[in-house]
Design an enzyme around this catalytic site. Structure first.
Site, mmCIF file in Angstrom:
data_model
loop_
_atom_site.group_PDB
_atom_site.id
_atom_site.type_symbol
_atom_site.label_atom_id
_atom_site.label_comp_id
_atom_site.label_asym_id
_atom_site.label_seq_id
_atom_site.Cartn_x
_atom_site.Cartn_y
_atom_site.Cartn_z
ATOM 1 N N CYS A 91 -40.365 -51.510 -8.832
ATOM 2 C CA CYS A 91 -39.978 -50.324 -9.592
ATOM 3 C C CYS A 91 -40.453 -49.060 -8.893
ATOM 4 C CB CYS A 91 -40.564 -50.406 -10.996
ATOM 5 S SG CYS A 91 -42.310 -50.810 -10.994
ATOM 6 N N LYS B 43 -41.388 -62.658 -23.524
ATOM 7 C CA LYS B 43 -40.143 -63.206 -23.001
ATOM 8 C C LYS B 43 -40.017 -62.856 -21.529
ATOM 9 C CE LYS B 43 -35.968 -62.211 -22.215
ATOM 10 N NZ LYS B 43 -35.648 -63.012 -21.013
HETATM 11 P P1 NAI Z 1 -32.955 -56.281 -16.953
HETATM 12 O O1 NAI Z 1 -33.584 -54.971 -17.267
HETATM 13 O O2 NAI Z 1 -31.634 -56.552 -17.579
HETATM 14 O O3 NAI Z 1 -33.944 -57.480 -17.342
HETATM 15 C C1 NAI Z 1 -35.311 -57.326 -17.623
HETATM 16 C C2 NAI Z 1 -35.681 -58.175 -18.819
HETATM 17 O O4 NAI Z 1 -34.957 -57.725 -19.951
HETATM 18 C C3 NAI Z 1 -35.348 -59.660 -18.670
HETATM 19 O O5 NAI Z 1 -36.346 -60.434 -19.295
HETATM 20 C C4 NAI Z 1 -34.042 -59.777 -19.437
HETATM 21 O O6 NAI Z 1 -33.793 -61.072 -19.920
HETATM 22 C C5 NAI Z 1 -34.275 -58.810 -20.568
HETATM 23 N N1 NAI Z 1 -33.050 -58.298 -21.191
HETATM 24 C C6 NAI Z 1 -31.847 -58.087 -20.610
HETATM 25 N N2 NAI Z 1 -30.965 -57.624 -21.507
HETATM 26 C C7 NAI Z 1 -31.607 -57.535 -22.687
HETATM 27 C C8 NAI Z 1 -31.234 -57.119 -23.985
HETATM 28 N N3 NAI Z 1 -30.002 -56.695 -24.269
HETATM 29 N N4 NAI Z 1 -32.168 -57.145 -24.967
HETATM 30 C C9 NAI Z 1 -33.423 -57.553 -24.708
HETATM 31 N N5 NAI Z 1 -33.829 -57.972 -23.505
HETATM 32 C C10 NAI Z 1 -32.940 -57.949 -22.491
HETATM 33 O O7 NAI Z 1 -32.888 -56.374 -15.375
HETATM 34 P P2 NAI Z 1 -32.164 -57.426 -14.405
HETATM 35 O O8 NAI Z 1 -30.768 -57.707 -14.868
HETATM 36 O O9 NAI Z 1 -33.065 -58.577 -14.204
HETATM 37 O O10 NAI Z 1 -32.084 -56.565 -13.060
HETATM 38 C C11 NAI Z 1 -31.130 -55.532 -12.942
HETATM 39 C C12 NAI Z 1 -31.727 -54.293 -12.328
HETATM 40 O O11 NAI Z 1 -32.835 -53.838 -13.079
HETATM 41 C C13 NAI Z 1 -32.297 -54.470 -10.941
HETATM 42 O O12 NAI Z 1 -31.302 -54.406 -9.989
HETATM 43 C C14 NAI Z 1 -33.260 -53.316 -10.853
HETATM 44 O O13 NAI Z 1 -32.579 -52.147 -10.470
HETATM 45 C C15 NAI Z 1 -33.761 -53.159 -12.259
HETATM 46 N N6 NAI Z 1 -35.090 -53.765 -12.456
HETATM 47 C C16 NAI Z 1 -36.149 -52.947 -12.599
HETATM 48 C C17 NAI Z 1 -37.408 -53.475 -12.747
HETATM 49 C C18 NAI Z 1 -38.599 -52.607 -12.893
HETATM 50 O O14 NAI Z 1 -39.706 -53.052 -12.621
HETATM 51 N N7 NAI Z 1 -38.468 -51.384 -13.340
HETATM 52 C C19 NAI Z 1 -37.655 -54.912 -12.719
HETATM 53 C C20 NAI Z 1 -36.456 -55.711 -12.606
HETATM 54 C C21 NAI Z 1 -35.226 -55.133 -12.473
#
Ligand code: NAI
Ligand code: MG
Length: 491
Positions: free
Chosen positions: A284, A175
């Site tokens: 990240c 996903k």
């Molecule tokens: P997110 O962690 O919410 O999204 C990442 C993935 O998880 C996406 O595919 C999303 O659809 C999915 N997701 C979201 N809620 C979910 C749930 N309840 N159950 C299952 N899957 C779920 O991150 P988002 O909203 O895109 O970005 C927010 C913050 O996350 C950013 O500002 C950043 O700080 C952090 N982030 C960190 C990343 C990393 O590589 N560690 C990558 C992207 C964002």
């Protein structure tokens, strides 16, 4: 405009909801693709397809060498399509074509490496302490693996999960992020072309709560592999606990990039920029806390400010652009909000701190590369992951102070150290609490080298030989060639 469908059982599948979401190009601000809005019905269809492929048909009959051959074929096909896939990612997340082309040219290596590793996972014969007994271990796949991917480097982060999961013999539901689903859907037909049987690799798209969580909760899912925010990671970990599922989580960080006054300053400036301004800070592993030894502090900040002024911003599809837009509107708003957070915390704005009004940035989600000085490690801009081009510069006096500040964080993904002293390299890397320590370099990754975090930065490791074990379980087999003794005591 392209209207995509999901990929299940090696075929396109329309969303059960009958709804599509808009995907925006953050450079033009315009919708450029329509992505299926999947929900629990679609998640169920994909998991059932994956479960069927895991239990019946061709896939479970293939040996590891044959699985490896399929992975290498997929690697070849990705290499052939790298340019198109890279351009698709740039439309979706606004990252630079120079970076995404580099990533897509590199990503095949994951399929080659884990394809090669597939038939080298050996069990052991245990020199068991009981007579007439052969005891050995074997490593088996888990079953259906759900992989949930963020928007910053979609197909690279797909590879980090998909390649070891398939090499281990699992089947997969992927996903992608709701902001960047197009590149994975462009790639999906390559799964069939490479020869993977139907159901082995499936793609569903949509919002996290609507289609992501059902992929975590589904009783036929054995493991969840996730990269994203720690807030979402925590929810996934909790939901997985209900089903006693395996998880691996990669949850970002607030990584210290530590510059000593004996460092090669030109290299350290490049490393600091790579740490926080490359990819507009949306990494990240961003070196978002820039610790600079006091003697070189002012000179170092001057060099960063000069870079901030001269950096070439604009169209991410052009090869000489150095700083592109932020990937999506919520992230843009989040980055803008931290400009105020930093000021309210009492940090000094040395550069940036606004949206960009440079030529070529008017329609897109551009922010100025931003440098806060006088940052104290207790401030929010030193503690919270911003995921944008905001450097928090923190001065320090000696090694132990740098360690104490560097390690004073809930996270522990990466750390950088810039010094010419071998003793200091060893001392710092031994004592930094982080999954990756880079010395005189930053943001270096490879399919061969373990990647993952200490503390709140996550669970498990991706890349390198140990990654495949995240997708396997050990079975101990006991074969007796003797008679069974008195049955009422432990054998
Ligand atoms: P997110 O962690 O919410 O999204 C990442 C993935 O998880 C996406 O595919 C999303 O659809 C999915 N997701 C979201 N809620 C979910 C749930 N309840 N159950 C299952 N899957 C779920 O991150 P988002 O909203 O895109 O970005 C927010 C913050 O996350 C950013 O500002 C950043 O700080 C952090 N982030 C960190 C990343 C990393 O590589 N560690 C990558 C992207 C964002
Ligand atoms: Mg987009």
């Amino acid at each position: 405009m392209k209207k995509y469908e999901m990929w299940v059982n090696n075929a396109w599948m329309k969303p059960a909801s009958g709804e599509w979401m808009e995907s925006m190009d953050p450079y033009t601000g315009e919708t450029w693709a329509m992505i299926p809005r999947g929900n629990a019905v679609d998640a169920d269809a994909a998991v059932l397809a994956a479960h069927k492929a895991f239990t019946t048909g061709e896939w479970p009959k293939l040996n590891a060498t044959q699985r490896g051959a399929l992975l290498r074929k997929l690697g070849d096909l990705i290499a052939k399509n790298a340019k198109h896939l890279a351009e698709t990612e740039v439309y979706d997340n606004g990252k630079l074509i120079s970076e995404m082309q580099g990533q897509l040219n590199y990503v095949s290596q994951w399929y080659y490496y884990f394809g090669g590793l597939a038939d080298k996972i050996e069990g052991s014969v245990i020199p068991i302490d009981k007579p007439n007994m052969l005891t050995y271990t074997k490593h088996e796949p888990l079953g259906v693996v759900s992989c949930i991917i963020p928007w910053n480097s979609p197909l690279m982060l797909v590879a980090w999960k998909l390649a070891p999961a398939l090499a281990a013999g699992n089947t997969v539901v992927l996903k992608p992020s709701e902001y960047t689903s197009a590149s994975l859907l462009e790639m999906a037909p390559l799964f069939a072309e490479a020869g993977f049987p139907p159901g082995v690799i499936n793609v569903v798209t949509g919002f996290g709560a609507e289609v992501g969580m059902p992929l975590v909760e589904h009783p036929k899912v054995a493991k969840v592999a996730f990269t994203g925010s720690d807030a979402t990671g925590q929810k996934i970990y909790q939901a997985a606990a209900t089903g006693i599922k395996r998880v691996s989580l990669e949850l970002g960080g607030k990584s210290p990039n530590i510059v000593f006054d004996d460092a090669n300053i030109d290299n350290a400036v490049n490393g600091a920029v790579a740490g926080i301004f490359a990819a507009a800070g949306q990494a990240c592993i961003a070196g978002s806390r820039l610790l600079v030894q006091r003697k070189i502090h002012d000179q170092f900040v001057e060099r960063l400010v000069a870079m901030g002024k001269s950096v070439k911003m604009g169209n991410p599809q052009l090869h000489d652009t150095q700083l592109g837009p932020v990937a999506n509107k919520p992230q843009y708003d989040k980055v803008l909000s931290y400009f105020d957070v930093g000021k309210a915390d009492g940090a000094t704005l040395a550069f940036g701190g606004t949206r960009s009004d440079r030529p070529g940035t008017d329609k897109g989600l551009f922010v100025e590369p931003t440098i806060f000085t006088g940052v104290n490690n207790d401030m929010r801009i030193a503690r919270e992951e911003v995921f944008g081009p905001i450097a928090s510069v923190i001065p320090f006096d000696d090694e132990d102070e740098a360690l104490s500040i560097g390690n004073d964080t809930n996270y522990g993904l990466a750390a950088g150290v810039w010094t010419q002293s071998m003793r200091r390299m060893k001392y710092m890397s031994d004592n930094l609490k982080a999954g990756m320590v880079w010395v005189n370099t930053y943001r270096a990754v490879s399919f061969m080298s373990p990647f993952g975090g200490f503390k709140r930065s996550g669970v498990g490791r991706e890349n390198g030989q140990e990654a495949i074990r995240e997708y396997m379980q050990t079975k101990a087999v006991w074969i007796s060639t003797g008679d069974e003794p008195y049955p009422f005591v432990l054998r």
